[in-house]
Design a protein around this motif. Structure first.
Motif, PDB file in Angstrom:
ATOM      1  N   ALA A 176     111.000 -42.420  65.598  1.00 43.77           N
ATOM      2  CA  ALA A 176     110.938 -42.286  67.053  1.00 43.77           C
ATOM      3  C   ALA A 176     111.320 -40.878  67.490  1.00 43.77           C
ATOM      4  N   GLN A 177     112.304 -40.285  66.829  1.00 44.00           N
ATOM      5  CA  GLN A 177     112.711 -38.921  67.185  1.00 44.00           C
ATOM      6  C   GLN A 177     111.578 -37.932  66.943  1.00 44.00           C
ATOM      7  N   SER A 178     110.863 -38.102  65.829  1.00 43.30           N
ATOM      8  CA  SER A 178     109.774 -37.164  65.524  1.00 43.30           C
ATOM      9  C   SER A 178     108.621 -37.312  66.507  1.00 43.30           C
ATOM     10  N   ILE A 179     108.279 -38.545  66.883  1.00 43.57           N
ATOM     11  CA  ILE A 179     107.185 -38.743  67.839  1.00 43.57           C
ATOM     12  C   ILE A 179     107.612 -38.306  69.236  1.00 43.57           C
ATOM     13  N   ALA A 180     108.868 -38.511  69.583  1.00 42.98           N
ATOM     14  CA  ALA A 180     109.367 -38.036  70.875  1.00 42.98           C
ATOM     15  C   ALA A 180     109.277 -36.515  70.947  1.00 42.98           C
ATOM     16  N   GLU A 181     109.606 -35.827  69.855  1.00 39.11           N
ATOM     17  CA  GLU A 181     109.500 -34.377  69.835  1.00 39.11           C
ATOM     18  C   GLU A 181     108.048 -33.934  69.933  1.00 39.11           C
ATOM     19  N   PHE A 182     107.151 -34.649  69.259  1.00 32.05           N
ATOM     20  CA  PHE A 182     105.729 -34.329  69.391  1.00 32.05           C
ATOM     21  C   PHE A 182     105.289 -34.465  70.848  1.00 32.05           C
ATOM     22  N   ILE A 183     105.681 -35.539  71.515  1.00 31.69           N
ATOM     23  CA  ILE A 183     105.295 -35.752  72.910  1.00 31.69           C
ATOM     24  C   ILE A 183     105.834 -34.626  73.786  1.00 31.69           C
ATOM     25  N   ARG A 184     107.086 -34.218  73.551  1.00 34.27           N
ATOM     26  CA  ARG A 184     107.651 -33.107  74.318  1.00 34.27           C
ATOM     27  C   ARG A 184     106.832 -31.832  74.137  1.00 34.27           C
ATOM     28  N   LEU A 185     106.484 -31.534  72.873  1.00 32.99           N
ATOM     29  CA  LEU A 185     105.696 -30.334  72.595  1.00 32.99           C
ATOM     30  C   LEU A 185     104.316 -30.419  73.244  1.00 32.99           C
ATOM     31  N   GLN A 217     113.955 -41.706  77.130  1.00 34.54           N
ATOM     32  CA  GLN A 217     114.675 -41.954  78.375  1.00 34.54           C
ATOM     33  C   GLN A 217     116.188 -42.032  78.184  1.00 34.54           C
ATOM     34  N   GLY A 218     116.648 -41.871  76.957  1.00 37.65           N
ATOM     35  CA  GLY A 218     118.051 -42.162  76.671  1.00 37.65           C
ATOM     36  C   GLY A 218     119.017 -41.019  76.874  1.00 37.65           C
ATOM     37  N   GLY A 219     118.601 -39.914  77.455  1.00 41.04           N
ATOM     38  CA  GLY A 219     119.521 -38.804  77.670  1.00 41.04           C
ATOM     39  C   GLY A 219     119.192 -38.064  78.950  1.00 41.04           C
ATOM     40  N   TRP A 220     119.869 -36.936  79.173  1.00 37.05           N
ATOM     41  CA  TRP A 220     119.647 -36.176  80.390  1.00 37.05           C
ATOM     42  C   TRP A 220     118.284 -35.508  80.402  1.00 37.05           C
ATOM     43  N   SER A 221     117.745 -35.173  79.238  1.00 36.40           N
ATOM     44  CA  SER A 221     116.373 -34.642  79.177  1.00 36.40           C
ATOM     45  C   SER A 221     115.422 -35.828  79.187  1.00 36.40           C
ATOM     46  N   ASP A 222     115.363 -36.474  80.333  1.00 36.07           N
ATOM     47  CA  ASP A 222     114.710 -37.779  80.470  1.00 36.07           C
ATOM     48  C   ASP A 222     113.205 -37.610  80.678  1.00 36.07           C
ATOM     49  N   ILE A 223     112.429 -38.166  79.741  1.00 34.72           N
ATOM     50  CA  ILE A 223     110.983 -38.250  79.927  1.00 34.72           C
ATOM     51  C   ILE A 223     110.681 -39.698  80.282  1.00 34.72           C
ATOM     52  N   ALA A 431     115.677 -49.605  79.204  1.00 36.58           N
ATOM     53  CA  ALA A 431     114.730 -48.680  79.835  1.00 36.58           C
ATOM     54  C   ALA A 431     114.291 -49.194  81.201  1.00 36.58           C
ATOM     55  N   MET A 432     114.113 -50.509  81.325  1.00 34.96           N
ATOM     56  CA  MET A 432     113.728 -51.077  82.618  1.00 34.96           C
ATOM     57  C   MET A 432     114.852 -50.962  83.638  1.00 34.96           C
ATOM     58  N   ARG A 433     116.076 -51.205  83.200  1.00 34.87           N
ATOM     59  CA  ARG A 433     117.204 -51.120  84.135  1.00 34.87           C
ATOM     60  C   ARG A 433     117.404 -49.685  84.633  1.00 34.87           C
ATOM     61  N   GLU A 434     117.026 -48.711  83.801  1.00 33.89           N
ATOM     62  CA  GLU A 434     117.258 -47.306  84.144  1.00 33.89           C
ATOM     63  C   GLU A 434     116.005 -46.598  84.647  1.00 33.89           C
ATOM     64  N   ASN A 435     114.914 -47.338  84.804  1.00 29.39           N
ATOM     65  CA  ASN A 435     113.661 -46.777  85.314  1.00 29.39           C
ATOM     66  C   ASN A 435     112.953 -47.878  86.093  1.00 29.39           C
ATOM     67  N   LYS A 436     113.071 -47.823  87.409  1.00 29.20           N
ATOM     68  CA  LYS A 436     112.558 -48.911  88.246  1.00 29.20           C
ATOM     69  C   LYS A 436     111.039 -49.038  88.200  1.00 29.20           C
ATOM     70  N   ASP A 437     110.342 -47.984  87.742  1.00 28.86           N
ATOM     71  CA  ASP A 437     108.877 -48.009  87.743  1.00 28.86           C
ATOM     72  C   ASP A 437     108.273 -48.449  86.404  1.00 28.86           C
ATOM     73  N   LEU A 438     109.104 -48.641  85.396  1.00 26.91           N
ATOM     74  CA  LEU A 438     108.582 -49.005  84.076  1.00 26.91           C
ATOM     75  C   LEU A 438     108.044 -50.431  84.073  1.00 26.91           C
ATOM     76  N   ARG A 439     106.771 -50.565  83.677  1.00 23.08           N
ATOM     77  CA  ARG A 439     106.136 -51.880  83.546  1.00 23.08           C
ATOM     78  C   ARG A 439     105.597 -52.025  82.129  1.00 23.08           C
ATOM     79  N   THR A 440     105.432 -53.262  81.688  1.00 21.39           N
ATOM     80  CA  THR A 440     104.896 -53.500  80.350  1.00 21.39           C
ATOM     81  C   THR A 440     103.795 -54.558  80.385  1.00 21.39           C
ATOM     82  N   MET A 441     102.843 -54.359  79.505  1.00 19.50           N
ATOM     83  CA  MET A 441     101.791 -55.349  79.268  1.00 19.50           C
ATOM     84  C   MET A 441     101.891 -55.763  77.798  1.00 19.50           C
TER      85      MET A 441
END
Length: 502
Positions: A176-185, A217-223, A431-441
């Motif tokens: 997850a860390q590697s894919i999160a870094e890819f998404i950031r880049l 979403q788990g830190g201050w650099s929140d995506i 993630a849902m509790r900390e992001n009111k717009d997050l929806r899942t299918m």
């Protein structure tokens, strides 16, 4: 014309493509030189969702680096960007990956979302031999959203390089860390920080998606993520690990076994619909069956016999077989037993598929007929598409579904005893509790004996998840429901509805 994008200044000289990648520096040796990332771009056009679309396809490598700025991994991805709009800054972006955990993204790429699609027989027939059908995909969501298909380390053309080692990336957290870094880049490169962001994973890719919610979403650099499309999900592995003392899988799989028996004509259909029948089995599973398993040796003979009779009626198995199994039939035995007297076995990924084994007395099938029934077409499809449509000239092997990452995954999956059951579902709740717009299918195939729909229902109805923001959808197919034409049409319709927020 295809064009190879210019490499970044300062990259080391390219190593020969014929040399194996050296994953890490070993004692007394230096790491092999790191090749500059290869990137291929081509302008395309097509009709998607009934709308004519011009777009750019970018297939290529992104290097991940350690804290010292040294390359550790090369992530291969395919990006589709619509180019006929004045601005795409607020256009949705889908980050898409498959599972395994050693699977490349070709299944969702050429099965659901991409501009080209592998078309297979819709009635669960074997794909046979080439030529296969690789056709334009008018169902693609490219009219509505840009897309990025990601192959994690050890899958597709992605690999550890330089100072990296494959094992550095093989585990729920490291992956997850590697894919999160890819998404950031990717967001940095394409300047898309303010675009709505979606994740979509299939199978173990849903595990990755839940872990990614935590990483992004788990830190201050929140995506922050707008939505996640979970396809054939598995978040809590206790639901799927047949180990002594764990009765959860028997509860998880029973409704899918019943649906499979329905499909193959082994249950009484009189006056019933498939959905009504499954609801009936759900009620029995949560009630009498779960109670019987929990009681164990406290269950008296009459209750045992009554539950066994119901199990046999719902699964198409004989009462004696169910009794011999102590009311606990695992999915592998079920696949072999259901059509044993006909000399057939049913598929795991999609129990509509039927195969023949070398002999009929075994406990398990020789191979999954719903695996070998589709893999040749997808393998040929991804090579043909990469080379002929996108101009990719990488010669090394494209790892379709490699067992190597799984064998070295940080979370072992050993038979016979528990090493603990990974459960990433609480990440979704947080993630849902900390992001009111997050929806899942949550998309489910009725005939999926790998990641059963009832396990998903039970998982998402627990773990602190707000089910008012969870949309369950169902299809009369299996794990890869998109190989069934009515199901792919409905699946894409549902995804479009989900994107619109309806």
């Amino acid at each position: 014309m295809f064009k190879l994008a210019k490499s970044c200044v300062g990259m080391l000289l390219a190593a020969s493509m014929t040399l194996p990648a050296v994953a890490a520096e070993t004692k007394g040796e230096t790491a092999a030189p790191v090749e500059a990332p290869k990137v291929y771009e081509v302008e395309k056009a097509g009709t998607f969702g009934g709308e004519k679309v011009k777009y750019k396809a970018i297939a290529g490598e992104t290097h991940l680096k350690n804290d010292k700025g040294e390359a550790t991994a090369s992530i291969f991805s395919t990006t589709y960007l619509r180019t006929d709009l004045k601005s795409n800054a607020e256009r949705p972006v889908f980050f898409i990956f498959n599972g395994g955990p050693g699977s490349a993204s070709l299944w969702l790429h050429l099965g659901v979302y991409g501009p080209k699609r592998v078309v297979l027989p819709s009635d669960a027939e074997d794909d046979g031999a080439a030529p296969y059908r690789l056709e334009d995909n008018p169902l693609s969501i490219l009219d509505m959203a840009d897309m990025v298909f990601i192959d994690p380390v050890g899958t597709g053309y992605s690999r550890a390089i330089g100072k990296g080692d494959g094992k550095d990336f093989w585990g729920i957290e490291n992956d997850a860390q590697s894919i999160a870094e890819f998404i950031r880049l990717w967001l940095v490169k394409h300047k898309r920080w303010n675009s709505p962001k979606y994740l979509s994973g299939e199978s173990y890719g849903t595990t990755r998606a839940a872990a990614l919610l935590h990483e992004l979403q788990g830190g201050w650099s929140d995506i922050a993520i707008n939505g996640v499309v979970f396809i054939s999900s598995i978040l809590d592995f206790q639901t799927a690990r047949y180990q002594p003392g764990n009765d959860t899988p028997y509860i998880s799989y029973l409704p899918t076994m019943a649906a499979t028996a329905w499909y193959h004509g082994k249950v009484d259909k009189a006056g019933r619909t498939l959905e009504g029948f499954i609801d009936e089995v759900r009620a029995f599973t949560l009630g009498d069956y779960a109670s019987a398993l929990l009681q164990g040796n406290r269950l008296d003979e009459s209750e045992f016999n009554a539950v066994a009779a119901k199990l046999a009626a719902y699964t198409g198995l004989s009462e004696q077989y169910v009794k011999n199994a102590n009311l606990r039939v695992n999915n592998m035995r079920f696949m072999k037993e259901l059509l044993r007297n006909e000399g057939k076995t049913v598929g795991r990924l999609d129990s509509r598929f039927v195969g023949e084994d070398y002999e009929g007395t075994g406990e398990r099938f020789d191979n999954d007929p719903s695996g070998y029934g589709i893999d040749a077409a997808y393998t040929a499809g991804i090579y043909q598409y990469m080379q002929n449509d996108l101009g990719v000239d990488i010669e090394r092997r494209y790892e379709v579904l490699s067992g190597k990452p799984g064998r070295h995954w940080a979370e072992p999956r050993k038979r016979g005893y528990s090493e603990g059951y990974p459960n990433v579902a609480p990440f979704v709740g947080t993630a849902m509790r900390e992001n009111k717009d997050l929806r899942t299918m949550v998309a489910n195939g009725y005939y999926d004996l790998a990641t059963p729909f009832f396990a998903s229902e039970n998982t998402f109805n627990a773990n602190g998840i707000d089910t008012s923001r969870v949309w369950f959808t169902y299809y009369e197919a299996g794990h890869m429901m998109y190989v069934h034409q009515p199901s792919i049409e409905q699946l894409v319709k549902d995804i479009r509805t989900f994107i619109r927020g309806e």
